[in-house]
Design a protein around this motif. Structure first.
Motif, PDB file in Angstrom:
ATOM      1  N   THR A  51       0.686  -1.244  -0.011  1.00 33.58           N
ATOM      2  CA  THR A  51       0.112   0.018  -0.107  1.00 33.58           C
ATOM      3  C   THR A  51       0.835   1.157   0.115  1.00 33.58           C
ATOM      4  O   THR A  51       0.628   2.298  -0.730  1.00 33.58           O
ATOM      5  CB  THR A  51      -0.990   0.054   1.192  1.00 33.58           C
ATOM      6  OG1 THR A  51      -1.914  -1.257   1.083  1.00 33.58           O
ATOM      7  CG2 THR A  51      -1.825   1.312   1.354  1.00 33.58           C
ATOM      8  N   ALA A  52       1.964   1.416   0.864  1.00 33.97           N
ATOM      9  CA  ALA A  52       2.725   2.460   0.868  1.00 33.97           C
ATOM     10  C   ALA A  52       3.636   2.734  -0.450  1.00 33.97           C
ATOM     11  O   ALA A  52       3.597   3.820  -1.001  1.00 33.97           O
ATOM     12  CB  ALA A  52       3.873   2.296   1.847  1.00 33.97           C
ATOM     13  N   VAL A  53       3.870   1.642  -1.225  1.00 38.06           N
ATOM     14  CA  VAL A  53       4.670   1.600  -2.471  1.00 38.06           C
ATOM     15  C   VAL A  53       3.740   2.206  -3.610  1.00 38.06           C
ATOM     16  O   VAL A  53       3.748   3.026  -4.260  1.00 38.06           O
ATOM     17  CB  VAL A  53       4.983   0.146  -2.945  1.00 38.06           C
ATOM     18  CG1 VAL A  53       5.606   0.466  -4.455  1.00 38.06           C
ATOM     19  CG2 VAL A  53       6.351  -0.117  -2.120  1.00 38.06           C
ATOM     20  N   ALA A  54       2.428   1.577  -3.601  1.00 37.64           N
ATOM     21  CA  ALA A  54       1.263   2.129  -4.232  1.00 37.64           C
ATOM     22  C   ALA A  54       1.045   3.642  -4.054  1.00 37.64           C
ATOM     23  O   ALA A  54       0.692   4.422  -5.302  1.00 37.64           O
ATOM     24  CB  ALA A  54       0.134   1.395  -4.200  1.00 37.64           C
ATOM     25  N   ASP A  55       1.134   4.035  -3.059  1.00 40.30           N
ATOM     26  CA  ASP A  55       0.866   5.493  -2.590  1.00 40.30           C
ATOM     27  C   ASP A  55       2.283   6.462  -3.229  1.00 40.30           C
ATOM     28  O   ASP A  55       1.840   7.621  -3.410  1.00 40.30           O
ATOM     29  CB  ASP A  55       0.700   5.774  -0.908  1.00 40.30           C
ATOM     30  CG  ASP A  55      -0.466   5.285  -0.504  1.00 40.30           C
ATOM     31  OD1 ASP A  55      -1.594   5.076  -1.368  1.00 40.30           O
ATOM     32  OD2 ASP A  55      -0.845   5.145   0.678  1.00 40.30           O
ATOM     33  N   VAL A  56       3.444   5.875  -3.203  1.00 42.95           N
ATOM     34  CA  VAL A  56       4.482   6.427  -3.609  1.00 42.95           C
ATOM     35  C   VAL A  56       4.095   6.548  -5.177  1.00 42.95           C
ATOM     36  O   VAL A  56       4.514   7.869  -5.827  1.00 42.95           O
ATOM     37  CB  VAL A  56       5.643   5.670  -3.420  1.00 42.95           C
ATOM     38  CG1 VAL A  56       6.696   6.201  -4.112  1.00 42.95           C
ATOM     39  CG2 VAL A  56       6.087   5.731  -2.061  1.00 42.95           C
ATOM     40  N   VAL A  57       3.915   5.754  -5.787  1.00 42.51           N
ATOM     41  CA  VAL A  57       3.597   5.883  -7.390  1.00 42.51           C
ATOM     42  C   VAL A  57       2.635   6.372  -7.612  1.00 42.51           C
ATOM     43  O   VAL A  57       2.613   7.210  -8.697  1.00 42.51           O
ATOM     44  CB  VAL A  57       3.455   4.200  -7.810  1.00 42.51           C
ATOM     45  CG1 VAL A  57       3.152   4.238  -9.233  1.00 42.51           C
ATOM     46  CG2 VAL A  57       4.508   3.451  -7.525  1.00 42.51           C
ATOM     47  N   ALA A  58       1.729   6.681  -6.864  1.00 42.04           N
ATOM     48  CA  ALA A  58       0.337   7.719  -7.071  1.00 42.04           C
ATOM     49  C   ALA A  58       0.902   9.036  -6.751  1.00 42.04           C
ATOM     50  O   ALA A  58      -0.173  10.032  -7.060  1.00 42.04           O
ATOM     51  CB  ALA A  58      -0.796   7.319  -6.209  1.00 42.04           C
ATOM     52  N   GLY A  59       1.914   9.433  -6.037  1.00 43.36           N
ATOM     53  CA  GLY A  59       2.038  10.882  -5.935  1.00 43.36           C
ATOM     54  C   GLY A  59       1.559  11.408  -4.648  1.00 43.36           C
ATOM     55  O   GLY A  59       1.631  12.445  -4.505  1.00 43.36           O
TER      56      GLY A  59
END
Length: 244
Positions: A51-59
Motif C-alpha cells: 500500500t505504501a509503495v502504491a501511494d508513492v507511485v500515485a504521488g
C-alpha cells in the motif's frame, strides 16, 4: 594500504555484500572469513508495504527516505510499476543506498555529509506546508528519523520494509580468534557480542555502529571515515597497526 599479511579478519556479512571489502583485504594480505550473523526476512505485513509503495507511485508522498539497500530491494519487489517513474523525491543516507537507488534508475536528490539518521534529518529543511514523507525501515530501526522529521514539520509515515533475523555463525567460525571483526550495523554488533564474544576488537562502519558496539561491550579499535569498502579497509589497517 599497509601490508596485512598474517592478520585475520572476520567479515560478518553475506558473501554478496562482503565481496568488495573482502577483495581489498585479501589483496593486502589478510586472511578473511566471511560469515553473516544477520539476514533479511520479509516484513510481517506485506500488504502495508504494498500500500505504501502504491501511494508513492500515485504521488501521495513528497519524499521517500532510504536508509538501507535492503529497503530499496523491498520497495522494488513490492512495486507494480517502475519506482523511477514515481512523482516523488528520494533521499539516501549514504553511498551504498545511492548506488542501490541508481541501479533502480532513481537519482537521490538529498544525501547528508555523514551517513547517519541524525545527519539525514539535518539535511532536510522545514516544509512550506503539509507534506508526507515515507520511511521504509527495518523492524529494528530507531525512531530518530521519524521523530526528527516530525519536529521539523513533516508528516512521516513509517512502514516496515523488512525484518532483521539472526544467522548463526558456524561453530568453528564463532570459536576462532581474529585480529579484527568488522561491524556494519548495530544489529551486527549485538550478534557478534552474543555469538563470538567481546574479546576481539572491532572496526565500525560509522558512528552509530560504533555506539552500538560500545553498548554491546565490544572494543572499537577504529571507525571508518565513510561507509565505503575503501574506507572500511583503511580502518581495518589502522586497527591492525595498533594491535600487537
Amino acid at each position: 594500504m599497509t601490508d596485512l599479511t598474517g592478520r585475520t579478519v572476520l567479515l560478518p556479512r553475506s558473501p554478496g555484500r562482503a565481496a568488495g571489502l573482502e577483495a581489498l583485504l585479501r589483496h593486502a594480505g589478510a586472511e578473511v572469513t566471511v560469515a553473516p550473523v544477520i539476514e533479511r526476512a520479509p516484513a510481517d505485513d506485506p500488504e502495508a508495504l504494498a500500500t505504501a509503495v502504491a501511494d508513492v507511485v500515485a504521488g501521495r508522498y513528497t519524499w521517500v527516505v532510504i536508509t538501507s539497500v535492503n529497503a530499496v530491494d523491498a520497495l522494488a519487489a513490492a512495486a507494480r510499476a517502475p519506482l523511477a517513474d514515481a512523482p516523488v523525491r528520494w533521499a539516501a543516507v549514504g553511498p551504498a543506498t545511492v548506488r542501490a537507488l541508481a541501479a533502480a534508475g532513481i537519482t537521490a536528490e538529498l544525501v547528508p555529509d555523514e551517513a547517519t539518521a541524525d545527519s539525514l534529518v539535518s539535511a532536510f529543511a522545514a516544509p512550506s506546508g503539509p507534506a508526507r514523507v515515507l520511511l521504509p525501515l527495518g523492524d529494528l530501526a530507531r525512531p530518530t528519523l521519524r521523530d526528527g522529521l516530525a519536529a521539523l514539520g513533516w508528516q512521516p509515515d513509517v512502514v516496515t520494509a523488512y525484518r532483521t533475523v539472526r544467522s548463526d555463525l558456524p561453530d568453528d567460525v564463532a570459536r576462532r580468534r581474529y585480529d579484527v571483526v568488522v561491524v556494519t550495523s548495530g544489529s551486527v554488533a549485538r550478534e557478534i557480542a552474543a555469538q563470538h564474544g567481546t574479546v576481539t576488537p572491532v572496526v565500525a562502519i560509522g558512528r552509530p555502529s560504533a555506539e552500538a558496539a560500545h553498548a554491546a561491550g565490544l572494543t572499537v579499535a577504529a571507525v571508518a571515515d565513510h561507509p565505503t569498502d575503501a574506507a572500511i579497509a583503511a580502518a581495518v589497517t589502522t586497527a591492525c597497526e595498533g594491535a600487537p
